[in-house]
Write a protein that holds these residues in place. Structure first.
Motif, PDB file in Angstrom:
ATOM      1  N   ALA A  38      45.526  37.669  37.651  1.00  0.00           N
ATOM      2  CA  ALA A  38      44.000  37.175  36.497  1.00  0.00           C
ATOM      3  C   ALA A  38      43.276  36.286  37.322  1.00  0.00           C
ATOM      4  CB  ALA A  38      44.720  36.858  35.178  1.00  0.00           C
ATOM      5  N   CYS A  39      44.026  34.695  37.905  1.00  0.00           N
ATOM      6  CA  CYS A  39      42.895  34.089  38.183  1.00  0.00           C
ATOM      7  C   CYS A  39      42.064  33.963  39.047  1.00  0.00           C
ATOM      8  CB  CYS A  39      43.781  33.038  38.321  1.00  0.00           C
ATOM      9  SG  CYS A  39      43.121  31.537  38.973  1.00  0.00           S
ATOM     10  N   ASP A  40      42.723  34.615  40.384  1.00  0.00           N
ATOM     11  CA  ASP A  40      41.889  35.953  41.307  1.00  0.00           C
ATOM     12  C   ASP A  40      40.884  36.120  40.604  1.00  0.00           C
ATOM     13  OD1 ASP A  40      43.091  34.275  43.510  1.00  0.00           O
ATOM     14  OD2 ASP A  40      44.535  35.907  43.946  1.00  0.00           O
ATOM     15  N   GLN A  41      40.925  37.136  39.484  1.00  0.00           N
ATOM     16  CA  GLN A  41      39.655  37.921  39.176  1.00  0.00           C
ATOM     17  C   GLN A  41      38.667  37.849  38.637  1.00  0.00           C
ATOM     18  OE1 GLN A  41      41.262  41.516  36.902  1.00  0.00           O
ATOM     19  NE2 GLN A  41      43.725  41.168  38.010  1.00  0.00           N
ATOM     20  N   ASN A  42      39.215  36.547  38.124  1.00  0.00           N
ATOM     21  CA  ASN A  42      37.839  35.167  37.359  1.00  0.00           C
ATOM     22  C   ASN A  42      37.193  35.009  38.378  1.00  0.00           C
ATOM     23  OD1 ASN A  42      38.331  35.558  34.944  1.00  0.00           O
ATOM     24  ND2 ASN A  42      40.379  34.284  34.731  1.00  0.00           N
ATOM     25  N   ILE A  43      37.942  34.146  39.798  1.00  0.00           N
ATOM     26  CA  ILE A  43      37.090  33.846  40.619  1.00  0.00           C
ATOM     27  C   ILE A  43      35.686  34.524  41.689  1.00  0.00           C
ATOM     28  CG2 ILE A  43      37.482  32.619  43.014  1.00  0.00           C
ATOM     29  CD1 ILE A  43      39.837  32.120  42.212  1.00  0.00           C
ATOM     30  N   LEU A  44      36.556  36.081  41.331  1.00  0.00           N
ATOM     31  CA  LEU A  44      35.307  37.443  41.625  1.00  0.00           C
ATOM     32  C   LEU A  44      34.047  37.201  41.566  1.00  0.00           C
ATOM     33  CD1 LEU A  44      38.107  40.255  42.594  1.00  0.00           C
ATOM     34  CD2 LEU A  44      37.096  37.868  44.482  1.00  0.00           C
ATOM     35  N   ASN A  45      34.149  36.851  39.944  1.00  0.00           N
ATOM     36  CA  ASN A  45      33.211  37.370  38.833  1.00  0.00           C
ATOM     37  C   ASN A  45      32.543  35.837  39.400  1.00  0.00           C
ATOM     38  OD1 ASN A  45      33.812  39.387  37.801  1.00  0.00           O
ATOM     39  ND2 ASN A  45      35.002  38.493  36.804  1.00  0.00           N
ATOM     40  N   ILE A  46      32.726  34.527  39.615  1.00  0.00           N
ATOM     41  CA  ILE A  46      31.728  33.274  39.868  1.00  0.00           C
ATOM     42  C   ILE A  46      31.301  33.219  41.368  1.00  0.00           C
ATOM     43  CG2 ILE A  46      31.946  31.161  40.370  1.00  0.00           C
ATOM     44  CD1 ILE A  46      34.799  31.084  37.871  1.00  0.00           C
ATOM     45  N   ASN A  47      32.269  34.113  42.629  1.00  0.00           N
ATOM     46  CA  ASN A  47      31.720  33.845  43.865  1.00  0.00           C
ATOM     47  C   ASN A  47      31.808  35.429  44.495  1.00  0.00           C
ATOM     48  OD1 ASN A  47      30.643  33.228  46.062  1.00  0.00           O
ATOM     49  ND2 ASN A  47      32.657  32.845  47.133  1.00  0.00           N
ATOM     50  N   PRO A  48      31.108  35.721  44.469  1.00  0.00           N
ATOM     51  CA  PRO A  48      31.197  37.910  44.706  1.00  0.00           C
ATOM     52  C   PRO A  48      30.596  37.800  46.225  1.00  0.00           C
ATOM     53  CG  PRO A  48      29.198  37.360  43.693  1.00  0.00           C
ATOM     54  CD  PRO A  48      29.746  36.126  43.378  1.00  0.00           C
TER      55      PRO A  48
END
Length: 289
Positions: A38-48
């Motif tokens: 879930a943490c990695d999924q959030n990071i993807l939205n910040i840095n795609p």
């Protein structure tokens, strides 16, 4: 591991969510089957930018998601996992998927006994996945616990979840109907907890199909008025609890007052109906004499 561009993944994710379902279920799918936390999924939205790695390809993940949407099969069953508090629990269609509102039982115990409690003995009746007992054993490593369930297959799942959670041995499992496995602990329990089947017969027939069609009826149905099992647990509790021992029950949203009267009738004091985060009287607690 499969490598794909993050932008391609995000486009695919948006497409899947447009089909329906809720975001938390999709997060669980990607975490458990895709290997993307879930943490990695959030990071993807910040840095795609760049690439990401998945355990399963997008076609497979999409097929599981569509199975969930089209058949109402709970995502926890499809993934074989449910997250509850800080636990990652194995679940199958033999056990009730632990609900977020039930997490408050642990907070109720913490409020009653404090955080640095002395050695105590507790029992959970109808443990299912083991969520409540495992969480208590983690919170109180000095306590000893016994978790019961009527189904041996369910107890195997709970035991596996406990063994996967940590390496202590302060929790035992015993098979049988409610209090029956606890005959040797009569008058010795400081605390008993149960989230028993409490759905009334007529309400059960109207449950959402993802619950009614996939979760075990034995863990849901509480007789004509929903109080069949709660009534039995309360009536026999005085034989097993110490004086001043506590009983904590989860009940249906409209049963709090009825459960309170049952506790009063059986010589409990300090009775309180505790609301869940939605303001519903989800728990009824009492102290024996």
């Amino acid at each position: 591991m499969l490598c794909i561009p993050i932008k391609e993944f995000l486009f695919w994710k948006k497409k899947q969510l447009s089909k329906g379902g809720d975001q938390q279920s999709f997060i669980l799918l990607l975490d458990c089957l895709g290997g993307l936390s879930a943490c990695d999924q959030n990071i993807l939205n910040i840095n795609p930018e760049g690439n990401l790695y998945l355990k399963k390809n997008l076609d497979f993940l999409e097929s599981v998601w569509e199975d969930h949407l089209l058949k109402s099969n709970p995502i926890q069953h499809l993934c074989g996992v449910a997250f509850w508090r800080n636990l990652k629990l194995k679940v199958t269609n033999k056990v009730l998927i632990p609900r977020p509102e039930t997490e408050l039982i642990i907070d109720i115990v913490l409020k009653i006994f404090g955080e640095n409690s002395q050695k105590l003995l507790f029992a959970e009746l109808g443990t299912g996945s083991g969520a409540i007992s495992i969480a208590l054993s983690l919170a109180y490593p000095l306590w000893d616990g016994i978790a019961t369930d009527i189904d041996k297959d369910v107890l195997e799942i709970a035991t596996e979840n406990y063994n996967n959670s940590f390496s202590q041995s302060n929790l035992k499992f015993s098979c049988g109907h409610w209090w029956n496995p606890l005959e040797s602990f009569k008058g010795k329990l400081d605390l008993a907890i149960s989230n028993p089947p409490y759905i009334p017969e007529d309400t059960y027939e109207r449950l959402p199909k993802e619950v009614k069609n996939f979760e075990p009826k034995i863990a849901l149905l509480g007789g004509d008025d929903g109080l069949k099992h709660i009534r039995e647990i309360i009536q026999k509790a005085p034989f097993y609890l110490k004086d001043k021992g506590w009983l904590i029950l989860e009940n249906h949203y409209d049963q709090g007052e009825k459960v309170k009267q049952l506790l009063l009738k059986n010589k409990f004091t300090s009775i309180e109906i505790v609301n869940d985060l939605s303001g519903i009287g989800r728990f009824t607690i009492g102290r024996y004499k």
